[in-house]
Enzyme design. Sequence first.
Site, PDB file in Angstrom:
ATOM      1  N   GLY A  10      27.716  45.790  34.162  1.00  0.00           N
ATOM      2  CA  GLY A  10      28.016  45.003  35.365  1.00  0.00           C
ATOM      3  C   GLY A  10      27.765  45.764  36.652  1.00  0.00           C
ATOM      4  N   LEU A  11      27.979  45.095  37.765  1.00  0.00           N
ATOM      5  CA  LEU A  11      27.703  45.665  39.094  1.00  0.00           C
ATOM      6  C   LEU A  11      28.426  47.002  39.290  1.00  0.00           C
ATOM      7  CD1 LEU A  11      26.541  45.308  41.983  1.00  0.00           C
ATOM      8  CD2 LEU A  11      28.581  43.975  42.549  1.00  0.00           C
ATOM      9  N   LEU A  12      29.699  47.049  39.027  1.00  0.00           N
ATOM     10  CA  LEU A  12      30.452  48.291  39.198  1.00  0.00           C
ATOM     11  C   LEU A  12      30.293  49.217  37.999  1.00  0.00           C
ATOM     12  CD1 LEU A  12      32.485  50.067  40.699  1.00  0.00           C
ATOM     13  CD2 LEU A  12      34.323  48.762  39.612  1.00  0.00           C
ATOM     14  N   ALA A  68      35.341  41.826  33.186  1.00  0.00           N
ATOM     15  CA  ALA A  68      36.199  40.703  33.598  1.00  0.00           C
ATOM     16  C   ALA A  68      35.311  39.527  33.983  1.00  0.00           C
ATOM     17  CB  ALA A  68      37.051  41.099  34.812  1.00  0.00           C
ATOM     18  N   TYR A 132      41.812  33.242  39.865  1.00  0.00           N
ATOM     19  CA  TYR A 132      41.240  34.571  39.614  1.00  0.00           C
ATOM     20  C   TYR A 132      42.263  35.659  39.955  1.00  0.00           C
ATOM     21  CZ  TYR A 132      38.406  38.782  40.469  1.00  0.00           C
ATOM     22  OH  TYR A 132      37.931  40.071  40.485  1.00  0.00           O
ATOM     23  N   LYS A 136      44.041  38.256  37.314  1.00  0.00           N
ATOM     24  CA  LYS A 136      43.895  39.712  37.445  1.00  0.00           C
ATOM     25  C   LYS A 136      45.281  40.364  37.560  1.00  0.00           C
ATOM     26  CE  LYS A 136      40.621  41.975  37.752  1.00  0.00           C
ATOM     27  NZ  LYS A 136      39.793  42.681  36.723  1.00  0.00           N
TER      28      LYS A 136
HETATM   29  N1  LIG Z   1      32.215  42.358  42.239  1.00  0.00           N
HETATM   30  C1  LIG Z   1      33.180  42.443  43.154  1.00  0.00           C
HETATM   31  O1  LIG Z   1      32.953  42.213  44.376  1.00  0.00           O
HETATM   32  C2  LIG Z   1      34.578  42.859  42.756  1.00  0.00           C
HETATM   33  C3  LIG Z   1      35.560  42.970  43.748  1.00  0.00           C
HETATM   34  C4  LIG Z   1      36.856  43.371  43.406  1.00  0.00           C
HETATM   35  C5  LIG Z   1      37.154  43.652  42.069  1.00  0.00           C
HETATM   36  N2  LIG Z   1      36.203  43.509  41.127  1.00  0.00           N
HETATM   37  C6  LIG Z   1      36.569  43.852  39.720  1.00  0.00           C
HETATM   38  O2  LIG Z   1      35.725  44.896  39.317  1.00  0.00           O
HETATM   39  C7  LIG Z   1      35.446  44.799  37.905  1.00  0.00           C
HETATM   40  C8  LIG Z   1      33.955  44.857  37.691  1.00  0.00           C
HETATM   41  O3  LIG Z   1      33.372  43.753  38.370  1.00  0.00           O
HETATM   42  P1  LIG Z   1      31.785  43.569  38.420  1.00  0.00           P
HETATM   43  O4  LIG Z   1      31.467  42.962  39.721  1.00  0.00           O
HETATM   44  O5  LIG Z   1      31.096  44.827  38.000  1.00  0.00           O
HETATM   45  O6  LIG Z   1      31.616  42.473  37.261  1.00  0.00           O
HETATM   46  P2  LIG Z   1      30.268  41.883  36.656  1.00  0.00           P
HETATM   47  O7  LIG Z   1      29.075  42.440  37.355  1.00  0.00           O
HETATM   48  O8  LIG Z   1      30.440  40.392  36.634  1.00  0.00           O
HETATM   49  O9  LIG Z   1      30.275  42.438  35.182  1.00  0.00           O
HETATM   50  C9  LIG Z   1      31.159  41.930  34.224  1.00  0.00           C
HETATM   51  C10 LIG Z   1      31.065  42.812  32.991  1.00  0.00           C
HETATM   52  O10 LIG Z   1      31.932  42.291  31.973  1.00  0.00           O
HETATM   53  C11 LIG Z   1      31.212  42.265  30.743  1.00  0.00           C
HETATM   54  N3  LIG Z   1      31.723  41.225  29.855  1.00  0.00           N
HETATM   55  C12 LIG Z   1      31.982  39.931  30.141  1.00  0.00           C
HETATM   56  N4  LIG Z   1      32.407  39.283  29.049  1.00  0.00           N
HETATM   57  C13 LIG Z   1      32.418  40.191  28.033  1.00  0.00           C
HETATM   58  C14 LIG Z   1      32.748  40.130  26.649  1.00  0.00           C
HETATM   59  N5  LIG Z   1      33.180  38.997  26.073  1.00  0.00           N
HETATM   60  N6  LIG Z   1      32.613  41.261  25.903  1.00  0.00           N
HETATM   61  C15 LIG Z   1      32.177  42.405  26.466  1.00  0.00           C
HETATM   62  N7  LIG Z   1      31.854  42.530  27.764  1.00  0.00           N
HETATM   63  C16 LIG Z   1      31.968  41.428  28.539  1.00  0.00           C
HETATM   64  C17 LIG Z   1      29.776  41.971  31.162  1.00  0.00           C
HETATM   65  O11 LIG Z   1      28.897  42.318  30.116  1.00  0.00           O
HETATM   66  P3  LIG Z   1      27.450  41.571  29.953  1.00  0.00           P
HETATM   67  O12 LIG Z   1      26.979  41.244  31.328  1.00  0.00           O
HETATM   68  O13 LIG Z   1      26.617  42.586  29.246  1.00  0.00           O
HETATM   69  O14 LIG Z   1      27.723  40.342  29.142  1.00  0.00           O
HETATM   70  C18 LIG Z   1      29.658  42.875  32.398  1.00  0.00           C
HETATM   71  O15 LIG Z   1      29.374  44.191  31.995  1.00  0.00           O
HETATM   72  C19 LIG Z   1      36.124  43.497  37.458  1.00  0.00           C
HETATM   73  O16 LIG Z   1      37.331  43.829  36.819  1.00  0.00           O
HETATM   74  C20 LIG Z   1      36.376  42.723  38.732  1.00  0.00           C
HETATM   75  O17 LIG Z   1      37.522  41.911  38.619  1.00  0.00           O
HETATM   76  C21 LIG Z   1      34.922  43.139  41.422  1.00  0.00           C
END
Ligand SMILES: NC(=O)c1ccc[n+]([C@@H]2O[C@H](COP(=O)([O-])OP(=O)(O)OC[C@H]3O[C@@H](n4cnc5c(N)ncnc54)[C@H](OP(=O)(O)O)[C@@H]3O)[C@@H](O)[C@H]2O)c1
Length: 219
Positions: A10-12, A68, A132, A136
């Site tokens: 994922g992004l992070l 997530a 959401y 969380k």
């Molecule tokens: N993006 C933001 O602006 C933001 C802001 C604040 C907090 N956050 C928090 O930061 C964290 C990372 O966010 P992100 O933006 O990096 O999320 P993201 O880019 O949407 O990535 C989500 C990740 O979860 C994995 N995933 C989803 N369903 C799954 C499953 N059933 N089994 C295994 N892996 C699974 C995905 O894997 P695949 O893609 O390979 O399926 C992907 O690696 C999250 O907890 C989010 O709540 C994000």
Amino acid sequence: MKIFLTGASGLLGRSIYERFLNESDWTVCGISFKRTKPGLTKLNLLEKDAVTNLLNSVRPDVIVHCAAERFPDKVESDPQAAYDLNVGVSTHLANVANKLNVPLLYISTDYVFNGDNSPYKETDEPTPINEYGRLKLLGEKSILDANLENIILRIPVLYGPVESLEESAITYLLIGLQKCQNSNELFKVSNYELRNPSSVNDIANIVFKLVEKKIKLVS
Ligand SMILES: NC(=O)c1ccc[n+]([C@@H]2O[C@H](COP(=O)([O-])OP(=O)(O)OC[C@H]3O[C@@H](n4cnc5c(N)ncnc54)[C@H](OP(=O)(O)O)[C@@H]3O)[C@@H](O)[C@H]2O)c1
């Protein structure tokens, strides 16, 4: 030392994965699901037995839980699926971490607050206003219920290297601007939100430092 990192595709998670990979005394077990890549391990986190088995064989020193459903509209459209991932998986990981006696760092969000009176302190009362944020927060609770020594890191909206413009709320703005430019269509954005965009690389550094500190404390 070994880190078990969920959400590594994922992004992070991609930044956290790279951050630990650059350290010679760390090995990374990075979990992906649909976006499998060389170096990552494909695992559906919803399959509890498979998660337990992999953790028992990897025997990490720390778990960082990034995976997530983080798009609020997708959470609203399928709250049960979002609950299973954001709460159910967090609960299971925290329980297994406890059995293995390893610390867990859970990535959370500023969506646990209602948006008034930011910036927030750790002691501020969470008051989520959408599903959401509520899920969380339940995820946070399950992590601390399992072990009060686990770590919660609440982060704001993220930017960084993206695989598509839709991936970050920041680069998403460019899609609208491009539409306006190409077709003179109006692109509506809110004029009241105050966000604090953070770089995924900065957050990855913070995660690395927190983990190193925690490992030193427990060893
Ligand atoms: N993006 C933001 O602006 C933001 C802001 C604040 C907090 N956050 C928090 O930061 C964290 C990372 O966010 P992100 O933006 O990096 O999320 P993201 O880019 O949407 O990535 C989500 C990740 O979860 C994995 N995933 C989803 N369903 C799954 C499953 N059933 N089994 C295994 N892996 C699974 C995905 O894997 P695949 O893609 O390979 O399926 C992907 O690696 C999250 O907890 C989010 O709540 C994000």
